[in-house]
Design an enzyme around this catalytic site. Structure first.
Site, PDB file in Angstrom:
ATOM      1  N   ARG A   5       0.869  -1.174   0.000  1.00 45.34           N
ATOM      2  CA  ARG A   5       0.000   0.000   0.000  1.00 45.34           C
ATOM      3  C   ARG A   5       0.904   1.222   0.000  1.00 45.34           C
ATOM      4  O   ARG A   5       2.037   1.176   0.489  1.00 45.34           O
ATOM      5  CB  ARG A   5      -0.886   0.016   1.245  1.00 45.34           C
ATOM      6  CG  ARG A   5      -1.790  -1.194   1.406  1.00 45.34           C
ATOM      7  CD  ARG A   5      -2.552  -1.114   2.717  1.00 45.34           C
ATOM      8  NE  ARG A   5      -3.477  -2.236   2.893  1.00 45.34           N
ATOM      9  CZ  ARG A   5      -3.153  -3.381   3.496  1.00 45.34           C
ATOM     10  NH1 ARG A   5      -1.927  -3.536   4.012  1.00 45.34           N
ATOM     11  NH2 ARG A   5      -4.035  -4.353   3.616  1.00 45.34           N
ATOM     12  N   LYS A  53      -2.198  -2.843   7.987  1.00 40.85           N
ATOM     13  CA  LYS A  53      -3.395  -2.412   8.694  1.00 40.85           C
ATOM     14  C   LYS A  53      -3.523  -3.161  10.017  1.00 40.85           C
ATOM     15  O   LYS A  53      -3.249  -4.352  10.109  1.00 40.85           O
ATOM     16  CB  LYS A  53      -4.642  -2.684   7.838  1.00 40.85           C
ATOM     17  CG  LYS A  53      -4.800  -1.732   6.660  1.00 40.85           C
ATOM     18  CD  LYS A  53      -6.112  -1.978   5.952  1.00 40.85           C
ATOM     19  CE  LYS A  53      -6.353  -0.970   4.840  1.00 40.85           C
ATOM     20  NZ  LYS A  53      -7.648  -1.209   4.150  1.00 40.85           N
ATOM     21  N   HIS A  65      -2.884   2.582  -5.801  1.00 44.13           N
ATOM     22  CA  HIS A  65      -3.416   1.328  -5.287  1.00 44.13           C
ATOM     23  C   HIS A  65      -3.611   0.310  -6.405  1.00 44.13           C
ATOM     24  O   HIS A  65      -3.582  -0.906  -6.160  1.00 44.13           O
ATOM     25  CB  HIS A  65      -4.735   1.562  -4.550  1.00 44.13           C
ATOM     26  CG  HIS A  65      -5.039   0.512  -3.531  1.00 44.13           C
ATOM     27  ND1 HIS A  65      -4.238   0.278  -2.433  1.00 44.13           N
ATOM     28  CD2 HIS A  65      -6.056  -0.395  -3.448  1.00 44.13           C
ATOM     29  CE1 HIS A  65      -4.740  -0.709  -1.711  1.00 44.13           C
ATOM     30  NE2 HIS A  65      -5.845  -1.145  -2.304  1.00 44.13           N
ATOM     31  N   ARG A  67      -0.766  -2.096  -6.653  1.00 47.16           N
ATOM     32  CA  ARG A  67      -0.885  -3.230  -5.714  1.00 47.16           C
ATOM     33  C   ARG A  67      -1.852  -4.273  -6.267  1.00 47.16           C
ATOM     34  O   ARG A  67      -1.586  -5.481  -6.192  1.00 47.16           O
ATOM     35  CB  ARG A  67      -1.348  -2.704  -4.366  1.00 47.16           C
ATOM     36  CG  ARG A  67      -1.679  -3.753  -3.315  1.00 47.16           C
ATOM     37  CD  ARG A  67      -1.972  -3.048  -1.999  1.00 47.16           C
ATOM     38  NE  ARG A  67      -2.808  -3.810  -1.081  1.00 47.16           N
ATOM     39  CZ  ARG A  67      -2.337  -4.653  -0.163  1.00 47.16           C
ATOM     40  NH1 ARG A  67      -1.046  -4.863  -0.069  1.00 47.16           N
ATOM     41  NH2 ARG A  67      -3.163  -5.286   0.658  1.00 47.16           N
ATOM     42  N   HIS A  99      -3.636  -9.574   3.797  1.00 45.86           N
ATOM     43  CA  HIS A  99      -5.087  -9.655   4.003  1.00 45.86           C
ATOM     44  C   HIS A  99      -5.387 -10.556   5.196  1.00 45.86           C
ATOM     45  O   HIS A  99      -4.836 -11.653   5.313  1.00 45.86           O
ATOM     46  CB  HIS A  99      -5.787 -10.225   2.766  1.00 45.86           C
ATOM     47  CG  HIS A  99      -5.841  -9.277   1.616  1.00 45.86           C
ATOM     48  ND1 HIS A  99      -6.040  -9.694   0.313  1.00 45.86           N
ATOM     49  CD2 HIS A  99      -5.723  -7.928   1.567  1.00 45.86           C
ATOM     50  CE1 HIS A  99      -6.043  -8.642  -0.485  1.00 45.86           C
ATOM     51  NE2 HIS A  99      -5.867  -7.563   0.250  1.00 45.86           N
ATOM     52  N   TYR A 138      -9.497 -11.362  -6.461  1.00 45.67           N
ATOM     53  CA  TYR A 138      -8.597 -11.357  -7.614  1.00 45.67           C
ATOM     54  C   TYR A 138      -8.859 -12.524  -8.549  1.00 45.67           C
ATOM     55  O   TYR A 138      -8.534 -12.453  -9.739  1.00 45.67           O
ATOM     56  CB  TYR A 138      -7.139 -11.350  -7.145  1.00 45.67           C
ATOM     57  CG  TYR A 138      -6.777 -10.055  -6.477  1.00 45.67           C
ATOM     58  CD1 TYR A 138      -6.560  -8.898  -7.227  1.00 45.67           C
ATOM     59  CD2 TYR A 138      -6.704  -9.954  -5.095  1.00 45.67           C
ATOM     60  CE1 TYR A 138      -6.267  -7.690  -6.615  1.00 45.67           C
ATOM     61  CE2 TYR A 138      -6.407  -8.758  -4.467  1.00 45.67           C
ATOM     62  CZ  TYR A 138      -6.193  -7.625  -5.233  1.00 45.67           C
ATOM     63  OH  TYR A 138      -5.920  -6.426  -4.628  1.00 45.67           O
TER      64      TYR A 138
END
Length: 306
Positions: free
Chosen positions: A161, A184, A252, A255, A278, A287
């Site tokens: 990110r 995150k 983004h 990514r 994730h 994806y």
């Protein structure tokens, strides 16, 4: 603006502090939480005819939470945004109910509105490479061009990110074979670093006029401060216009391209989940939908009977 009792306002501030301290939530998330919960508190106060204290907040029932959701939708809020706001309110109530000792089942059991998840919009392999090459020539100052190239190469080459790339400090350079990234929620992951990314950062490091000390930001603005992510967004905007790429060609998207191109090349979904950081495999599985959509597009264009 919060239209609530001093106790409710104080509770909101304490909850936000807990999100910072315990969950390491970024300031962008804190700002969104503050806005979303404040709107909810304001609605409940207006709905009930006056500021509501903590005990009154604990008495909110299902019909009232639904009335708030209907009010938000009538105000033009989409299903996706409303689901995010409801999530913030639930998180606040979960914390508040534990602190105050009331039953928050009515709030926590409220179902979020359904919405169709947006698929990521990656660039093609050629477009991603062209983007990196074009970014380098957007600035007449060599070290700035090298800096922008290094950042965008990290986004695509390592799946970072933009906030993760810009959070690197001088101790990270020169880059090794791997990087330890804090993503995150403070979740750490190890990502491999490809040779082009190492070389791009090394070139920037050599040209940068500032002392890249171990505890200071690796990527600097032209006056030496931490690089603002908006500058990378702007340089990519200029590059995409020159290349004729869509508005979705953002930092983004690099990514997204990283993940999609790995999957197309036979990458394992679990491994890609780890590389992206994730928490849920379902997030990474979006994806596969992108890859299938692209496959069908190629099939339709190329098959002689299509």
């Amino acid at each position: 603006m919060i239209d609530g009792s001093p106790a409710a306002t104080d509770a909101l501030h304490h909850w936000l502090d807990s999100q910072r301290a315990l969950k390491n939530a970024p300031e962008t998330t804190i700002t969104a939480y503050r806005h979303d919960v404040a709107r909810y508190l304001g609605f409940i106060s207006q709905h009930r005819g006056g500021p509501q204290g903590l005990a009154a907040l604990g008495d909110v029932n299902l019909s009232e939470i639904r009335a708030w959701m209907a009010h938000e939708r009538a105000d033009g809020i989409g299903a996706r945004s409303l689901a995010r706001r409801l999530s913030a309110v639930k998180s606040f109530y979960r914390w508040l109910s534990e602190r105050e000792g009331f039953d928050a089942t009515a709030i926590l059991s409220t179902r979020a509105p359904r919405f169709k998840a947006k698929l990521p919009r990656p660039l093609s392999v050629d477009a991603a490479s062209e983007m990196i090459e074009r970014v380098e020539v957007q600035s007449e100052t060599p070290w700035i061009g090298a800096r922008d190239t290094a950042v965008v190469t990290l986004l695509y080459g390592c799946g970072l990110r933009i906030s993760e790339a810009l959070s690197l400090n001088g101790a990270a350079a020169p880059l090794g074979d791997t990087l330890r990234i804090r993503g995150k929620g403070g979740k750490e992951r190890i990502v491999p670093v490809i040779a082009p990314a190492r070389e791009a950062v090394a070139t920037y490091q050599k040209l940068c006029p500032f002392d890249l000390t171990a505890d200071a930001p690796l990527f600097r603005g032209k006056r030496g401060g931490a690089l603002n992510p908006r500058l990378i967004q702007k340089v990519m905007e200029a590059a995409r216009l020159q290349l004729g790429l869509p508005a979705t060609a953002t930092p983004h998207a690099m990514r997204h391209s990283f993940a999609t191109h790995l999957l197309s090349a036979g990458g394992d979904l679990r491994a890609i989940q780890e590389l992206l950081g994730h928490s849920s495999l379902s997030t990474t599985q979006t994806y596969t939908a992108v890859d299938t959509a692209r496959l069908m597009e190629v099939y339709t264009q190329a098959h002689p009977k299509a």
